[in-house]
Design an enzyme around this catalytic site. Structure first.
Site, short mmCIF file in Angstrom:
data_model
loop_
_atom_site.label_atom_id
_atom_site.label_comp_id
_atom_site.label_asym_id
_atom_site.label_seq_id
_atom_site.Cartn_x
_atom_site.Cartn_y
_atom_site.Cartn_z
N ASN A 152 -56.93 104.59 82.42
CA ASN A 152 -58.01 104.75 81.43
C ASN A 152 -57.73 105.84 80.39
O ASN A 152 -58.17 105.73 79.25
CB ASN A 152 -59.36 104.96 82.12
CG ASN A 152 -59.38 106.16 83.04
OD1 ASN A 152 -58.33 106.69 83.41
ND2 ASN A 152 -60.55 106.59 83.42
N PRO A 176 -47.15 106.71 85.98
CA PRO A 176 -48.31 106.22 85.21
C PRO A 176 -48.77 104.89 85.80
O PRO A 176 -48.03 104.25 86.55
CB PRO A 176 -47.74 106.04 83.80
CG PRO A 176 -46.26 105.93 83.95
CD PRO A 176 -45.87 106.56 85.26
N GLY A 226 -57.53 108.14 90.47
CA GLY A 226 -57.71 106.69 90.52
C GLY A 226 -58.88 106.33 91.41
O GLY A 226 -59.83 107.10 91.56
N SER A 227 -58.79 105.17 92.03
CA SER A 227 -59.93 104.66 92.80
C SER A 227 -60.05 105.38 94.15
O SER A 227 -59.06 105.88 94.69
CB SER A 227 -59.75 103.17 93.04
OG SER A 227 -58.57 102.94 93.79
N GLU A 248 -58.75 112.96 92.40
CA GLU A 248 -59.82 112.76 91.42
C GLU A 248 -60.16 111.28 91.43
O GLU A 248 -59.37 110.46 90.96
CB GLU A 248 -59.35 113.21 90.02
CG GLU A 248 -59.02 114.68 89.91
CD GLU A 248 -60.23 115.58 89.99
OE1 GLU A 248 -61.36 115.08 89.85
OE2 GLU A 248 -60.05 116.79 90.22
N LEU A 249 -61.33 110.94 91.97
CA LEU A 249 -61.60 109.53 92.28
C LEU A 249 -62.77 108.99 91.46
O LEU A 249 -63.07 109.50 90.40
CB LEU A 249 -61.83 109.41 93.79
CG LEU A 249 -60.73 110.04 94.65
CD1 LEU A 249 -61.06 109.96 96.13
CD2 LEU A 249 -59.37 109.42 94.36
N CYS A 282 -64.09 108.03 84.29
CA CYS A 282 -64.61 108.35 85.62
C CYS A 282 -65.92 109.12 85.49
O CYS A 282 -66.79 109.02 86.33
CB CYS A 282 -63.60 109.17 86.41
SG CYS A 282 -63.01 110.61 85.52
N GLU A 381 -69.59 101.68 91.08
CA GLU A 381 -68.97 102.06 89.82
C GLU A 381 -68.73 100.82 88.97
O GLU A 381 -68.08 99.87 89.42
CB GLU A 381 -67.65 102.79 90.08
CG GLU A 381 -67.03 103.36 88.84
CD GLU A 381 -65.73 104.13 89.12
OE1 GLU A 381 -64.88 103.61 89.85
OE2 GLU A 381 -65.61 105.26 88.61
P1 NAP Z 1 -56.19 102.72 91.06
O1 NAP Z 1 -56.13 101.25 91.19
O2 NAP Z 1 -56.53 103.51 92.26
O3 NAP Z 1 -54.76 103.15 90.49
C1 NAP Z 1 -54.44 104.47 90.20
C2 NAP Z 1 -52.95 104.67 90.35
O4 NAP Z 1 -52.58 104.48 91.71
C3 NAP Z 1 -52.11 103.69 89.54
O5 NAP Z 1 -50.97 104.35 89.05
C4 NAP Z 1 -51.74 102.67 90.58
O6 NAP Z 1 -50.58 101.95 90.27
C5 NAP Z 1 -51.52 103.54 91.78
N1 NAP Z 1 -51.57 102.84 93.06
C6 NAP Z 1 -52.06 101.61 93.36
N2 NAP Z 1 -51.89 101.32 94.66
C7 NAP Z 1 -51.29 102.40 95.22
C8 NAP Z 1 -50.88 102.72 96.54
N3 NAP Z 1 -51.04 101.89 97.56
N4 NAP Z 1 -50.31 103.93 96.74
C9 NAP Z 1 -50.15 104.79 95.72
N5 NAP Z 1 -50.51 104.54 94.46
C10 NAP Z 1 -51.09 103.36 94.20
O7 NAP Z 1 -57.21 103.17 89.94
P2 NAP Z 1 -57.34 102.58 88.47
O8 NAP Z 1 -57.98 101.23 88.56
O9 NAP Z 1 -56.05 102.70 87.75
O10 NAP Z 1 -58.32 103.64 87.78
C11 NAP Z 1 -59.70 103.51 87.78
C12 NAP Z 1 -60.30 104.42 88.82
O11 NAP Z 1 -59.87 105.76 88.61
C13 NAP Z 1 -61.80 104.48 88.73
O12 NAP Z 1 -62.36 104.46 90.01
C14 NAP Z 1 -62.06 105.83 88.08
O13 NAP Z 1 -63.33 106.36 88.35
C15 NAP Z 1 -60.97 106.64 88.64
N6 NAP Z 1 -60.71 107.82 87.82
C16 NAP Z 1 -61.08 109.06 88.28
C17 NAP Z 1 -60.90 110.20 87.50
C18 NAP Z 1 -61.32 111.58 87.96
O14 NAP Z 1 -60.93 112.55 87.33
N7 NAP Z 1 -62.09 111.71 89.02
C19 NAP Z 1 -60.31 110.06 86.24
C20 NAP Z 1 -59.96 108.78 85.80
C21 NAP Z 1 -60.16 107.68 86.61
P3 NAP Z 1 -50.69 100.52 89.50
O15 NAP Z 1 -51.12 100.82 88.15
O16 NAP Z 1 -49.32 99.97 89.58
O17 NAP Z 1 -51.68 99.69 90.26
#
Ligand code: NAP
Ligand code: MG
Length: 513
Positions: A152, A176, A226-227, A248-249, A282, A381
């Site tokens: 994002n 990334p 991420g998530s 940071e989720l 997020c 979310e």
């Molecule tokens: P995500 O699906 O959890 O992915 C985040 C990162 O993790 C990506 O680089 C992803 O790679 C990688 N990943 C996926 N599966 C993995 C695994 N098994 N082991 C290690 N890494 C893995 O999250 P997203 O959909 O990109 O982002 C949206 C989420 O992030 C939302 O829930 C949002 O609230 C949260 N977020 C939180 C913050 C904060 O500061 N709290 C800031 C921004 C976003 P791929 O891209 O290859 O899948």
């Protein structure tokens, strides 16, 4: 393959490469390497070999690189925005406000804050066993930090975390999101132009499901954004290795509007931070609770503004207000949440209708009135351009509902009585709470930002945001070393008497230590 060789993404399809798609148009804009586990091991070994010399440069040497990078961001801001927009589909202004501005600030902030926050600290100690001894606390870099980032905010969430990790003296392996690698590759090139030594930062592009475990297994600390689901898995794997992680989720940030609020400001702020970046933040405003007496007026003000928002292709400055959704999966979630609310009796006052034929991934800014906690849009979310609004009886009900969530990232309270606003803010379970504002707390690089509950572990920014990239070491120096300390062997009765007297003298009046 060297991860340093893919700095300029080629524009041709080849085996082992993945497409980067512009979400606003659906067009492929670049191809980058889809690396595998072996590449991670090679990159980690190189990072480990490069780290000691980087650490040896000291704060001043590292800060020089960061300050040059700050100037690079300022000078190349349009190129940076163009790259971010090309892989996210966001509005140019979204990228300028939340990524270029953040980047320019972060390089300078950590360059000057790191030496202060990580300086050796001489500690005063009370124990009689330490009389005359020097105790110093220092922060050594952990070694290699793994940064795993979402799509994002390709600069701010991800590359931004590499900055304090590097300033602390670490090498960094940055992964990334698979959908948005171009910004990290551009910034890697920029940092190398600015004098970052070879291999200190490695960008590993590819899928998280393939590269995630090898990264966690190869590094000394993980910074994940991420998530919540993926974050939990990373925490488990870090636990097995006994290495720290910072998470940071997800979030479901609540915004509370009390009867005495400035409704113009509340409506403008709620709408802006619900729709900003297409709601894919997020810390976006994900739900609003409004006191009954001002509910209708608030909904009307939000709706009036929302109806004017443009969703054009982000072709340049001023082209659109709200951009595209960055990943197609997100479109399904947003649609499901709106349809679920509609089916359960909510009023869709603006938006809710998709333009079926449009290429790319788009959802119109949507305002949902008469929402409640039986609807997914209020409890899960959404991460899209929606603002669900719920009527509440009073502040107590609003606080109870705001806290009725597994998440606890940020929140907001609107009232003209700022003292009462602050009091209510302290009752909300969230890492950052605003009174008469939202989201901007993120820009306070001097203050910690982190999630409570399922929103995370640890914090970025503030002291916590850099100390976490270090291993704390306490150094105890016996300077005026006696040949033998009084408590050493033999236990001839004197030790007992001497220490007894000292304990009585030091602690006897209940005052010290
Ligand atoms: P995500 O699906 O959890 O992915 C985040 C990162 O993790 C990506 O680089 C992803 O790679 C990688 N990943 C996926 N599966 C993995 C695994 N098994 N082991 C290690 N890494 C893995 O999250 P997203 O959909 O990109 O982002 C949206 C989420 O992030 C939302 O829930 C949002 O609230 C949260 N977020 C939180 C913050 C904060 O500061 N709290 C800031 C921004 C976003 P791929 O891209 O290859 O899948
Ligand atoms: Mg949203």
């Amino acid at each position: 393959m060297s991860t340093q060789e893919q700095v300029r993404p080629t524009d041709g399809e080849r085996p082992g490469r993945q497409a980067v798609v512009n979400p606003a148009t659906g067009e492929t804009v670049a191809w980058v390497d889809a690396l595998g586990p072996d590449d991670v091991a090679v990159a980690a070994a190189r990072a480990r070999a490069a780290q000691p010399a980087w650490e040896a440069l000291g704060f001043d040497g590292r800060a020089r690189v960061m300050r040059r990078a700050q100037r690079w961001v300022v000078d190349h801001r349009d190129e940076l925005v163009r790259t971010i927009v090309s892989e996210t589909g966001k509005a140019w202004e979204d990228a300028m406000i939340a990524e270029v501005t953040y980047g320019a600030a972060a390089f300078g902030h950590w360059a000057s804050a790191a030496p202060k926050l990580l300086a050796d600290e001489r500690v005063k100690v009370a124990s009689p066993l330490l009389v005359g001894k020097k105790v110093v606390v220092r922060h050594a870099p952990v070694g290699v930090v793994g940064v795993i980032a979402p799509w994002n905010y390709p600069f701010t969430n991800g590359f931004g975390d590499a900055i304090p990790a590097l300033m602390a003296g670490n090498a960094v392996l940055l992964k990334p999101a698979a959908k948005t690698p171009l910004t990290s590759l551009l910034m890697l090139r920029a940092l190398r132009e600015c004098g970052l030594p070879d291999d200190v930062l490695q960008v590993v592009t590819g899928s998280g499901s393939r590269l995630g475990d090898p990264i966690v297994d190869a590094v000394d600390m993980v910074m994940f954004t991420g998530s919540t689901e993926v974050g939990r898995g990373i925490a488990r794997r870090c636990a097995d290795r006994l290495i720290p992680c910072s998470l940071e989720l997800g979030g479901k940030d609540a915004l509370i509007v009390l009867a005495d609020a400035d409704l113009e400001r509340a409506a403008s702020t709620a709408l802006f931070y619900a729709m900003f970046n297409g709601g894919q933040t997020c810390i976006s405003v994900e739900r609003a609770y409004v006191e009954a007496s001002v509910y209708d007026a608030f909904v009307a003000k939000v709706a009036e503004r929302a109806a004017t928002l443009r969703t054009n292709d982000p072709t340049g400055p001023g082209a659109t207000d709200v951009g595209a959704l960055t990943v197609p999966e997100q479109l399904d979630v947003v649609r499901d949440h709106v349809d679920d609310a509609r089916g359960k009796g909510a009023r869709i006052v603006v938006g809710g209708d998709e333009d079926e034929g449009r290429p790319g991934w788009w959802y119109p800014p949507t305002v949902i009135a008469d929402a409640d906690h039986g609807m997914r849009c209020m409890t899960e979310e959404t991460f899209g351009p929606t603002l669900p609004i719920m009527r509440v009886a009073d502040a107590d009900e609003a606080v109870r509902l705001a806290n009725d969530s597994p998440y606890g990232l940020m929140a907001s309270v609107f009232t003209k009585d700022v003292a009462r606003g602050e009091e209510i803010a302290r009752r909300i379970q969230a890492g950052t709470v605003h009174v008469n504002d939202a989201l901007v707390g993120y820009a306070a690089l001097e203050a910690p930002m982190g999630g409570w509950k399922d929103s995370g572990l640890g914090a970025r920014h503030g002291r916590e945001g850099i100390v976490k990239y270090t291993a704390t070491q306490t150094v105890v120096v016996a300077r005026l070393a006696l040949r033998r300390e009084p408590q050493h062997y033999p236990y001839d009765g004197l030790v007992h008497k001497l220490l007894g007297g000292l304990v009585r003298a030091v602690y006897g009046r209940g005052g010290r230590g």
